[in-house]
Design an enzyme around this catalytic site. Structure first.
Site, PDB file in Angstrom:
ATOM      1  CG  HIS A  16     -77.361  53.628  36.148  1.00 53.19           C
ATOM      2  ND1 HIS A  16     -75.662  53.428  36.561  1.00 53.19           N
ATOM      3  CD2 HIS A  16     -77.706  54.439  36.737  1.00 53.19           C
ATOM      4  CE1 HIS A  16     -76.053  54.370  36.378  1.00 53.19           C
ATOM      5  NE2 HIS A  16     -76.861  55.411  36.543  1.00 53.19           N
ATOM      6  CB  CYS A  35     -75.883  58.721  38.733  1.00 54.93           C
ATOM      7  SG  CYS A  35     -76.354  58.791  37.019  1.00 54.93           S
ATOM      8  CG  ASP A  81     -83.470  47.702  25.016  1.00 50.61           C
ATOM      9  OD1 ASP A  81     -83.489  48.797  25.534  1.00 50.61           O
ATOM     10  OD2 ASP A  81     -83.993  47.660  24.030  1.00 50.61           O
ATOM     11  CG  HIS A  82     -86.688  48.692  27.718  1.00 53.07           C
ATOM     12  ND1 HIS A  82     -85.957  48.984  26.022  1.00 53.07           N
ATOM     13  CD2 HIS A  82     -87.717  49.625  27.144  1.00 53.07           C
ATOM     14  CE1 HIS A  82     -87.275  49.585  25.175  1.00 53.07           C
ATOM     15  NE2 HIS A  82     -87.826  50.256  26.376  1.00 53.07           N
ATOM     16  CD  GLU A 128     -74.187  57.191  32.635  1.00 54.47           C
ATOM     17  OE1 GLU A 128     -74.165  56.343  33.556  1.00 54.47           O
ATOM     18  OE2 GLU A 128     -73.894  58.287  33.447  1.00 54.47           O
TER      19      GLU A 128
HETATM   20 NI    NI Z   1     -76.936  57.815  35.698  1.00 54.73          NI
END
Ligand code: NI
Length: 141
Positions: A16, A35, A81-82, A128
């Site tokens: 992300h 991030c 996923d992935h 996370e």
């Molecule tokens: Ni992140």
């Protein structure tokens, strides 16, 4: 009611980026930290789904955890996923790819299917990193 709470743990890996397109990279870095990396990055997410209900006399279960796992995988894990959460996950389209928004979106994907198990969704928790996790208990009543 004599509710008992059961939890299924699942895992997924996804990429992300946290950013607002109208901000500069420097502003995004200040607000969203690492991030906000423009070239994406991944996390090894852990998902806990807790459902509640009464214990069935004949099975001794609140709900069949194998069935719960199938629902979580079908409705959520295979879509995430992935994947790149910003670009490839329809149920996150148009949303900032924060763990908060992801947790709410996962709740919305699971709320109805869990009812078919004869239980009700109590909590969705997404981790996370080892240090950061989010819990959602559904909309305020
Ligand atoms: Ni992140």
């Amino acid at each position: 009611m004599n509710n008992v709470y059961i939890t299924r743990k699942e895992r997924f890996n996804a990429a992300h980026r946290l950013f607002r397109p109208e901000f500069t990279d420097a502003e995004n870095l200040r607000i969203f930290g690492k991030c906000s990396n423009p070239n994406w990055h991944g996390h090894n997410y852990t998902l806990w789904v807790t459902v509640k209900g009464e214990v069935c006399n004949s099975t001794g279960f609140v709900a069949d955890l194998k069935e719960l796992s199938l629902i979580i995988n079908e409705k959520v894990i295979i879509l995430l996923d992935h994947r790149n959460i910003n670009l490839e996950v329809d149920f996150m389209s148009g949303k900032l790819a924060s763990t908060e928004n992801l947790t709410i979106a996962i709740w919305n994907k699971l709320d109805e299917p869990v009812k078919k198990l004869g239980a009700s969704l109590h909590c969705v928790k997404v981790e996370e990193t080892d240090n950061n996790m989010v819990e959602y208990f559904g909309p305020s009543k």
